[in-house]
Design a protein around this motif. Structure first.
Motif, mmCIF file in Angstrom:
data_model
loop_
_atom_site.group_PDB
_atom_site.id
_atom_site.type_symbol
_atom_site.label_atom_id
_atom_site.label_comp_id
_atom_site.label_asym_id
_atom_site.label_seq_id
_atom_site.Cartn_x
_atom_site.Cartn_y
_atom_site.Cartn_z
ATOM 1 N N MET A 1 -3.540 -21.110 -6.275
ATOM 2 C CA MET A 1 -2.910 -20.307 -5.221
ATOM 3 C C MET A 1 -2.430 -21.156 -4.048
ATOM 4 N N GLY A 2 -2.801 -22.449 -4.084
ATOM 5 C CA GLY A 2 -2.393 -23.294 -2.962
ATOM 6 C C GLY A 2 -3.468 -23.340 -1.899
ATOM 7 N N GLN A 3 -3.538 -24.478 -1.199
ATOM 8 C CA GLN A 3 -4.594 -24.668 -0.211
ATOM 9 C C GLN A 3 -4.459 -23.689 0.947
ATOM 10 N N ALA A 4 -3.192 -23.348 1.289
ATOM 11 C CA ALA A 4 -2.967 -22.531 2.484
ATOM 12 C C ALA A 4 -3.307 -21.072 2.278
ATOM 13 N N LEU A 5 -3.192 -20.562 1.076
ATOM 14 C CA LEU A 5 -3.414 -19.131 0.844
ATOM 15 C C LEU A 5 -4.424 -18.947 -0.289
ATOM 16 N N ARG A 6 -5.672 -18.955 0.083
ATOM 17 C CA ARG A 6 -6.727 -18.675 -0.901
ATOM 18 C C ARG A 6 -7.217 -17.262 -0.629
ATOM 19 N N ILE A 7 -6.805 -16.318 -1.503
ATOM 20 C CA ILE A 7 -7.085 -14.902 -1.277
ATOM 21 C C ILE A 7 -8.554 -14.609 -1.584
ATOM 22 N N LYS A 8 -9.223 -14.010 -0.623
ATOM 23 C CA LYS A 8 -10.610 -13.572 -0.821
ATOM 24 C C LYS A 8 -10.634 -12.184 -1.447
ATOM 25 N N ARG A 9 -9.891 -11.274 -0.880
ATOM 26 C CA ARG A 9 -9.778 -9.921 -1.431
ATOM 27 C C ARG A 9 -8.596 -9.213 -0.786
ATOM 28 N N CYS A 10 -8.209 -8.114 -1.403
ATOM 29 C CA CYS A 10 -7.124 -7.279 -0.865
ATOM 30 C C CYS A 10 -7.652 -5.870 -0.684
ATOM 31 N N ASP A 11 -7.608 -5.392 0.537
ATOM 32 C CA ASP A 11 -8.058 -4.030 0.845
ATOM 33 C C ASP A 11 -6.845 -3.101 0.806
ATOM 34 N N PHE A 12 -6.858 -2.160 -0.136
ATOM 35 C CA PHE A 12 -5.734 -1.224 -0.275
ATOM 36 C C PHE A 12 -5.797 -0.080 0.737
ATOM 37 N N GLN A 13 -6.849 -0.007 1.525
ATOM 38 C CA GLN A 13 -6.983 1.009 2.572
ATOM 39 C C GLN A 13 -6.604 2.400 2.047
ATOM 40 N N ALA A 14 -7.208 2.754 0.924
ATOM 41 C CA ALA A 14 -6.833 3.991 0.226
ATOM 42 C C ALA A 14 -7.027 5.230 1.082
ATOM 43 N N SER A 15 -8.143 5.288 1.797
ATOM 44 C CA SER A 15 -8.406 6.495 2.584
ATOM 45 C C SER A 15 -7.333 6.706 3.645
ATOM 46 N N LYS A 16 -6.990 5.639 4.373
ATOM 47 C CA LYS A 16 -5.980 5.746 5.442
ATOM 48 C C LYS A 16 -4.597 6.023 4.860
ATOM 49 N N ASN A 17 -4.207 5.243 3.852
ATOM 50 C CA ASN A 17 -2.877 5.424 3.257
ATOM 51 C C ASN A 17 -2.724 6.796 2.614
ATOM 52 N N ASN A 18 -3.734 7.219 1.878
ATOM 53 C CA ASN A 18 -3.639 8.517 1.189
ATOM 54 C C ASN A 18 -3.556 9.665 2.176
ATOM 55 N N GLU A 19 -4.238 9.516 3.319
ATOM 56 C CA GLU A 19 -4.128 10.539 4.363
ATOM 57 C C GLU A 19 -2.680 10.648 4.840
ATOM 58 N N GLU A 20 -2.039 9.508 5.064
ATOM 59 C CA GLU A 20 -0.665 9.514 5.559
ATOM 60 C C GLU A 20 0.332 9.965 4.497
ATOM 61 N N ALA B 1 12.540 5.020 -6.616
ATOM 62 C CA ALA B 1 11.697 4.173 -7.466
ATOM 63 C C ALA B 1 11.123 4.962 -8.636
ATOM 64 N N VAL B 2 10.846 4.258 -9.711
ATOM 65 C CA VAL B 2 10.172 4.844 -10.870
ATOM 66 C C VAL B 2 8.751 5.222 -10.469
ATOM 67 N N ILE B 3 8.319 6.429 -10.800
ATOM 68 C CA ILE B 3 6.945 6.827 -10.492
ATOM 69 C C ILE B 3 6.012 6.343 -11.595
ATOM 70 N N GLY B 4 4.716 6.332 -11.295
ATOM 71 C CA GLY B 4 3.743 5.951 -12.311
ATOM 72 C C GLY B 4 2.634 5.089 -11.747
ATOM 73 N N HIS B 5 1.811 4.535 -12.635
ATOM 74 C CA HIS B 5 0.736 3.623 -12.257
ATOM 75 C C HIS B 5 1.316 2.217 -12.120
ATOM 76 N N TYR B 6 1.081 1.594 -10.989
ATOM 77 C CA TYR B 6 1.641 0.281 -10.690
ATOM 78 C C TYR B 6 0.543 -0.773 -10.547
ATOM 79 N N LEU C 1 -3.426 -8.277 -7.160
ATOM 80 C CA LEU C 1 -4.094 -7.775 -5.960
ATOM 81 C C LEU C 1 -4.784 -6.442 -6.209
ATOM 82 N N GLY C 2 -4.227 -5.631 -7.087
ATOM 83 C CA GLY C 2 -4.823 -4.328 -7.370
ATOM 84 C C GLY C 2 -3.798 -3.389 -7.980
ATOM 85 N N ARG C 3 -4.194 -2.137 -8.097
ATOM 86 C CA ARG C 3 -3.333 -1.127 -8.725
ATOM 87 C C ARG C 3 -3.231 0.107 -7.841
#
Length: 689
Positions: free
Chosen positions: A1-20, A112-117, A131-133
């Protein structure tokens, strides 16, 4: 991934996004968003990012769906993280950042095409990292989306409301049946997308018109495989299955398990289609047309045959009048059609030709039906006939000859009904489908349709045959809208002789049981009488009728069809009249407060009255209601003696705030699926000062 960007995790913030994105009712754990609307992702790094600008230039995101994603069919998108993204394509921008995290705003295009991404992050062209689905749905809140619905109250009703009402019965006795659409149940989006996956044109899933047609065709095909005919049900002694909501049926159809659907309840197809459409973000509703002409092939005539005893005798070759017909409407733009046909569209499934199941559902603008625009799409003619056809009644004489009658049958296409927005009121939407009866606009549309069909060489079944009545006789029926159990019903036959000459009249009255689709179930009662009518006389004959007079009990879920045929010796023309009557069933009365407090016990009283001469045995009460009762509860109550009322109290604790619905159902030895419902507004608990 390169020294500069070592991803620890990705938070999809589902509760906040789904509310909106108005999807939190589906899930607060899995990200479910609507197209054309931004959602945020929070990237956490294992080590500080020293220089933001150079690091950002090396990063792209990839969103993909389907089994073989590709940019050619719009199932894969590669896009940079930049505030200058293409507004018509996927785009991402950094909303906030520090040395250890970035907050990214991601927006999909409105088509956009709908579906599971899956969403992946790629640095400097290296192997992408998942990063996630997430799941992408249509968006009625976005003006650029084809399913955009401007009115918020309508969005709440036709997309977010799970508590539905479906209208059955007759035009004179409309009965509301509580229905749980359940589009926010945990697996319904997955079930709908699983059903849609039979269609391999995933790149077309960005079109709500395509998605609606595919779902309509597949659900119709599944329903046809799962329906148990009335004859089979009678021969096998099959009981009606529990039909309280769409979700169990959808699960059964897709897994191939569970009990078949009884043909008398084939109307559930419209409700299940509504659930699937709403779950994917397409506004939808169930409508009911009373006295609907079906199977005419677009012709505007329906034949009915009756014998000299007033009983229906076989079926015509030009369709049949159904007591009621349910359909699904969905809301969307129609950019491929001429202007003016956006809005409500009706799903019109048909039997597949040549095995092409996926092409066996048409999507017809409601306005095209009202205007009689036959050349817009093939199904317009069928749906126009369903609400505009005329019924021609023939009397079959004993010698086999057919005799045209002077009939005053019901106006076809009555009381087209759906649940009102934000209430349990029945809304009549007949004006959406046809102009007022007898209006100039109605006459012009009918003349236009008749002319077009004649030009197309489809003149069979357009205009009713004309009658020359030299010696008239008029016949009218007056009936109640339902037959009470255990009681008598009064109906009247009125004969009018407008001439000075006396007439000898033979009057035949018959009662039959018919299913909702007009198919005969049983002959129940008949009566013939010879009358002498003096000149200029109006004679009214009143008769009392109860279920005890019938030769056999009407099958469950049928209607009474009362017919009268009058013939006088001076004329070869018979007069005819008909009415359909609903059969009442024991009623469940529910007493409960209109408001309740969350987490506080709520007491409900259910009363069962038995109007019959025989006891109702083996009574079982079931209570269910999302947000009120965690799981369905069932109680055995024993028997209800003739003429008595059994009252029982139940207690449960509401768990969800808002308007909730309690559904009560009773089964016994004589009846199945007796239901009633009440709504209750659940308030948040009062906090102590």
């Amino acid at each position: 991934m390169g020294q500069a960007l070592r991803i620890k995790r990705c938070d999809f913030q589902a509760s906040k996004n789904n509310e909106e994105h108005h999807t939190k009712a589906i899930s607060s754990q899995h990200l479910i968003v609507r197209r054309g609307q931004p959602f945020t992702l929070l990237l956490h790094f294992r080590a500080p990012v020293p220089k933001f600008g150079p690091a950002l230039k090396k990063v792209t995101l990839i969103a993909q769906t389907g089994e073989q994603p590709s940019e050619a069919n719009r199932t894969q998108a590669t896009f940079p993280i930049s505030s200058l993204g293409d507004p018509k394509w996927w785009k991402a921008a950094v909303e906030d950042r520090d040395s250890e995290s970035w907050t990214l705003s991601v927006t999909s295009p409105t088509d956009a095409v709908i579906g599971h991404y899956s969403i992946l992050l790629q640095v400097s062209g290296r192997k992408p990292r998942l990063l996630g689905r997430f799941t992408l749905l249509f968006n009625p809140w976005n003006r650029e989306d084809d399913v955009f619905l401007e009115n918020e109250a309508q969005r709440q009703e036709y997309l977010l409301n799970q508590n539905g009402l479906i209208y059955l019965g007759t035009a004179d006795c409309i009965q509301a049946v509580a229905w749980d659409f359940g589009q926010f149940e945990r697996d319904v989006v997955d079930l709908s997308l699983s059903l849609l996956s039979v269609d391999k044109q995933v790149g077309a899933w960005g079109s709500p018109q395509h998605v609606a047609r595919i779902l309509g065709a597949l659900l119709h095909a599944l329903k046809e495989k799962q329906v148990l005919s009335m004859a089979q049900a009678t021969q096998e002694g099959a009981l009606l299955g529990k039909r309280r909501g769409s979700v169990p049926i959808l699960r059964q159809w897709l897994t191939g398990r569970g009990q078949p659907v009884h043909a008398a309840q084939a109307w559930v197809l419209a409700a299940v289609a509504c659930t699937a459409l709403r779950s994917l973000g397409i506004p939808a509703r169930v409508i009911t047309t009373f006295a609907s002409a079906q199977g005419t092939g677009g012709g505007l005539l329906v034949d009915e045959y009756y014998n000299e005893e007033g009983l229906q005798n076989g079926e015509g070759q030009r369709g049949r009048i159904w007591v009621y017909q349910t359909s699904t409407e969905c809301w969307m733009a129609r950019p491929a059609l001429p202007p003016g046909y956006d809005g409500w569209q009706i799903l019109h499934p048909s039997d597949p030709l040549g095995g092409e199941v996926l092409k066996s559902c048409d999507l017809v603008p409601v306005r095209a039906i009202k205007e009689g625009t036959l050349d817009l799409t093939p199904a317009v003619a069928d749906l126009f006939a369903a609400v505009n056809a005329s019924c021609v009644v023939w009397k079959c004489r004993e010698d086999g000859a057919l005799e045209l009658t002077d009939s005053n049958t019901k106006y076809v296409g009555n009381n087209i009904s759906t649940k009102g927005v934000g209430s349990d009121r029945c809304e009549d939407i007949t004006q959406n489908y046809k102009y007022p009866e007898g209006s100039l606009q109605e006459k012009e549309v009918l003349e236009k349709v008749q002319k077009e069909r004649l030009e197309q060489g489809k003149d069979n079944g357009i205009c009713p045959p004309s009658l020359e009545i030299s010696d008239p006789l008029y016949l009218f029926l007056e009936t109640p809208c339902f037959l009470p159990l255990g009681g008598d019903v009064q109906f009247a036959v009125t004969l009018i002789n407008p001439r000075d000459q006396e007439k000898t009249v033979q009057l035949a009255i018959g009662v039959q049981a018919v299913y909702y689709n007009g198919v005969l179930a049983a002959e129940l009662w008949r009566k013939k009488m010879l009358l002498t009518l003096s000149g200029n006389l109006v004679q009214r004959i009143t008769t009392s009728l109860s279920s005890s007079h019938f030769e056999q009990s009407p099958p469950q879920d049928t209607f009474l069809r009362l017919t009268a045929v009058a013939t006088h010796s001076q004329s070869s023309l018979s007069c005819f009249a008909q009415e359909d009557i609903a059969i009442s069933r024991p009623q469940l009365a529910i007493e409960m407060p209109k408001t309740a407090e969350q987490y506080q016990p709520l007491t409900v009283t259910v009363s069962i009255h038995n109007p019959l001469d025989a006891p109702l045995k083996d009574c079982v009460i079931s209570l269910l209601g999302r947000g009120l009762i965690h799981r369905e509860r069932s109680y055995r109550l024993g028997s209800v003696r003739p003429g008595t009322t059994l009252r029982t109290q139940f207690q449960f604790t509401p768990t969800h705030v808002g308007l909730q619905r309690l559904v009560v159902e009773m089964d016994c030895n004589m009846f199945q699926n007796l239901t009633n419902y009440r709504n209750v507004s659940v308030m948040a608990p009062h906090l102590a000062a």
